[in-house]
Design a protein around this motif. Structure first.
Motif, short mmCIF file in Angstrom:
data_model
loop_
_atom_site.label_atom_id
_atom_site.label_comp_id
_atom_site.label_asym_id
_atom_site.label_seq_id
_atom_site.Cartn_x
_atom_site.Cartn_y
_atom_site.Cartn_z
N GLN A 70 6.42 15.69 12.09
CA GLN A 70 6.23 14.76 10.97
C GLN A 70 5.08 13.79 11.25
OE1 GLN A 70 7.83 16.41 8.98
NE2 GLN A 70 9.13 17.30 10.55
N TYR A 71 4.20 13.66 10.27
CA TYR A 71 2.98 12.87 10.37
C TYR A 71 2.99 11.76 9.31
CZ TYR A 71 0.72 16.58 13.20
OH TYR A 71 0.37 17.49 14.17
N VAL A 72 2.11 10.78 9.53
CA VAL A 72 2.00 9.67 8.59
C VAL A 72 0.53 9.45 8.23
CG1 VAL A 72 2.27 7.16 8.43
CG2 VAL A 72 4.12 8.53 9.36
N ALA A 73 0.26 9.07 6.98
CA ALA A 73 -1.09 8.68 6.54
C ALA A 73 -0.93 7.53 5.56
CB ALA A 73 -1.81 9.85 5.89
N TYR A 74 -1.98 6.77 5.32
CA TYR A 74 -1.84 5.65 4.39
C TYR A 74 -3.08 5.51 3.52
CZ TYR A 74 -4.61 3.32 8.01
OH TYR A 74 -5.59 3.00 8.91
N CYS A 121 0.85 -1.20 0.00
CA CYS A 121 0.00 0.00 0.00
C CYS A 121 0.88 1.24 0.00
CB CYS A 121 -0.95 -0.01 1.20
SG CYS A 121 -0.14 0.12 2.81
N LEU A 122 0.26 2.39 -0.09
CA LEU A 122 0.99 3.66 -0.13
C LEU A 122 0.99 4.31 1.25
CD1 LEU A 122 -0.39 5.18 -3.48
CD2 LEU A 122 1.83 4.09 -3.10
N VAL A 123 2.16 4.79 1.65
CA VAL A 123 2.26 5.50 2.93
C VAL A 123 2.83 6.89 2.67
CG1 VAL A 123 3.25 5.49 5.25
CG2 VAL A 123 2.57 3.33 4.19
N ALA A 124 2.15 7.89 3.20
CA ALA A 124 2.59 9.28 3.05
C ALA A 124 3.24 9.75 4.35
CB ALA A 124 1.40 10.18 2.73
N ILE A 125 4.34 10.46 4.23
CA ILE A 125 5.02 11.03 5.39
C ILE A 125 5.10 12.52 5.09
CG2 ILE A 125 7.10 10.98 6.84
CD1 ILE A 125 6.54 8.19 4.34
N TYR A 126 4.45 13.34 5.90
CA TYR A 126 4.38 14.77 5.59
C TYR A 126 4.55 15.59 6.87
CZ TYR A 126 -0.39 14.43 7.47
OH TYR A 126 -1.47 14.22 8.29
N ASN A 135 -0.27 10.06 15.36
CA ASN A 135 0.53 11.19 14.86
C ASN A 135 0.75 12.21 15.96
OD1 ASN A 135 1.13 10.61 12.17
ND2 ASN A 135 -0.87 11.29 11.44
N PRO A 136 1.83 13.00 15.91
CA PRO A 136 2.94 12.92 14.95
C PRO A 136 3.91 11.79 15.29
CG PRO A 136 3.32 14.72 16.51
CD PRO A 136 1.97 14.13 16.86
N VAL A 137 4.71 11.39 14.29
CA VAL A 137 5.68 10.32 14.52
C VAL A 137 7.06 10.86 14.90
CG1 VAL A 137 4.48 8.56 13.15
CG2 VAL A 137 6.15 10.05 12.04
N ILE A 138 7.36 12.09 14.48
CA ILE A 138 8.59 12.75 14.97
C ILE A 138 8.21 14.18 15.35
CG2 ILE A 138 11.04 13.29 14.62
CD1 ILE A 138 11.08 11.54 12.21
N ASP A 139 8.43 14.50 16.61
CA ASP A 139 8.08 15.83 17.09
C ASP A 139 9.24 16.36 17.94
OD1 ASP A 139 6.95 18.11 18.00
OD2 ASP A 139 5.27 17.16 19.05
#
Ligand code: FRU
Length: 469
Positions: A119-123, A99-104, A137-141
């Motif tokens: 930094q956040y993640v969505a799929y 699947c597709l994972v977005a990191i934004y 979320n977030p995955v890096i803060d």
């Protein structure tokens, strides 16, 4: 008619309506190239940043789809990337599927005590059509106001994900690794090098193959600079170097540091993830500049993308060079014709080579009338390629008129490859080792091309087909 306004790009992507800036999440998946883009669904200036979405089968003909990731709960969706999670490392995919994972970057404008970027993640499990935000979320803060633009790729050798992300005010790129796209560990930092006159944004780390020997490759790190780029406003520098899975080390070889584009209008370019291994990486950027992006005289849209360019590196007696070849051939409408000064309508493509002999300045002018033209030329005295749009007509803003220049490399020749669209001129010179994109708003659709200074030894013109027909 949706794509037929004056200045509407005919071979470049632009949204049907409203504002766009950076391309985001460029990825090839299941026969489709995805272009997500910074988008304001409600107006033609920056705001409500969300991810717009378009897909293409050939990198040229785009179909715009509904907004992919909208601004939500006071969090704007800033620039980022998309990866194909082939082995469901994230657990977001349906069992045994990819699947597709977005990191934004999630941007909170109203955060207690200021603003916040993390930094956040969505799929997406339906080929990018709908997206779900990760519930943790977030995955890096780092609890910082400026920390953005994650670019993630799969590190083949070490079997893990690598992220490049920017600390704009520190002029620093951080690298993180992860095995599941959720937990990230800091690997190293790179920065305070090259040009640090403005914010560092939109980093992109990629492997670039040799143009001469495709079995060889090197690493390149591209970083956006805004403002303070040598051309004025926003621009992008690159460093060639080595990446050992942990640290990026810049090379000191001649030509190891340069600008991906020497025009004013190419920013936050990133490369497509997941393209075939034997293909050259493809870079695509936003064809505008923060100095005047909000003032461009276009409606009902504002903002467009550059052409995609295939990347490789050359190495000769003069050192290294980043070579860019625009993807455009399949739009050629019929065979090449010779260059005459007859009126022609954009979009078209030119390939012109000069043998200057004793000439110092030579090149071409693209006239929309006697007083209004763009000049592109080689200046041997100053060892520069230049593009002058001071007389190109619509002024846009005080920072818009001017001449952009790039250093010429002795021995790399005097060839020009130019793509003219309704509101842009993209030039590639010296075998693609110089790229120069500039927006241009001519007085009328018909233009005439004339060479000056020295007669070309060869000159070909192709009419290009519109991507919207
Ligand atoms: C660069 C940029 C990015 C940011 C985005 C916001 O053009 O400022 O750093 O993520 O635009 O729209």
């Amino acid at each position: 008619p949706q794509y037929d306004q004056p200045y509407r790009p005919q071979v470049h992507f632009s949204p049907r309506e409203h504002w766009t800036n950076d391309p985001n999440g460029l990825v090839f998946f299941d026969g489709e190239y995805h272009l997500f883009f910074q988008y304001n669904p409600f107006g033609d200036v920056w705001g409500h940043m969300s991810w717009g979405h378009a897909v293409s089968k050939d990198l040229l003909h785009w179909e715009e789809l509904p907004v992919a990731v909208p601004e939500k709960d006071g969090v704007m969706i800033f620039t980022g990337s998309v990866v194909v999670d082939h082995e469901n490392s994230s657990g977001f995919c349906k069992p045994k599927t990819e699947c597709l994972v977005a990191i934004y970057t999630g941007y909170q404008e109203h955060f207690p005590g200021g603003t916040r970027q993390a930094q956040y993640v969505a799929y997406s499990v339906d080929r990018g059509r709908t997206w779900t935000n990760y519930d943790k979320n977030p995955v890096i803060d780092l609890k910082m106001a400026d920390f953005r633009d994650p670019s993630v790729f799969w590190d083949e050798e070490r079997h893990r994900w690598v992220m490049a992300v920017s600390l704009p005010k520190e002029h620093d790129v951080q690298f993180y690794s992860s095995t599941n796209l959720k937990q990230w560990a800091l690997l190293s930092e790179f920065g305070q090098l090259g040009d640090t006159d403005g914010d560092w944004e939109c980093p992109d780390l990629l492997r670039v193959p040799s143009a001469q020997d495709p079995t060889k490759s090197t690493w390149a790190l591209k970083v956006g600079l805004n403002p303070g780029a040598p051309q004025g406003g926003s621009g992008e520098q690159y460093f060639f170097g080595a990446f050992d899975g942990k640290t990026f080390t810049a090379s000191h070889e001649k030509g190891a540091h340069g600008w991906t584009n020497y025009g004013k209008d190419d920013y936050c370019a990133i490369n497509f993830n997941n393209i075939a291994k034997d293909e050259k990486p493809v870079l695509l950027g936003w064809m505008s500049n923060w100095e005047y992006a909000a003032k461009l005289p276009t409606s009902p849209w504002r903002g467009q993308m550059s052409l995609p360019r295939r990347l490789s590196f050359v190495k000769d007696v003069e050192g290294l060079g980043l070579k860019q070849e625009p993807v455009v051939e399949t739009l050629r409408d019929g065979a090449a014709t010779t260059l005459t000064s007859a009126p022609r309508e954009a979009p078209f493509e030119l390939q012109v080579t000069f043998d200057p002999k004793a000439e110092q300045i030579f090149g071409m002018r693209i006239y929309s009338d006697k007083e209004h033209y763009v000049e592109i030329g080689f200046d041997r005295k100053n060892q520069q390629l230049f593009m002058d749009r001071t007389k190109s007509s619509v002024t846009v803003a005080q920072e818009f008129p001017g001449t952009t220049v790039a250093p010429l490399t002795e021995g790399r020749g005097f060839d020009l490859h130019v793509i003219v669209d309704r509101s842009s001129v993209e030039a590639f010179a010296q075998d693609g080792t110089i790229a120069m994109n500039n927006l241009v708003f001519p007085t009328k659709p018909q233009v005439r091309v004339e060479t000056f200074g020295s007669k070309p030894t060869s000159a070909q013109v192709w009419k290009l087909k519109s991507i919207w027909k």
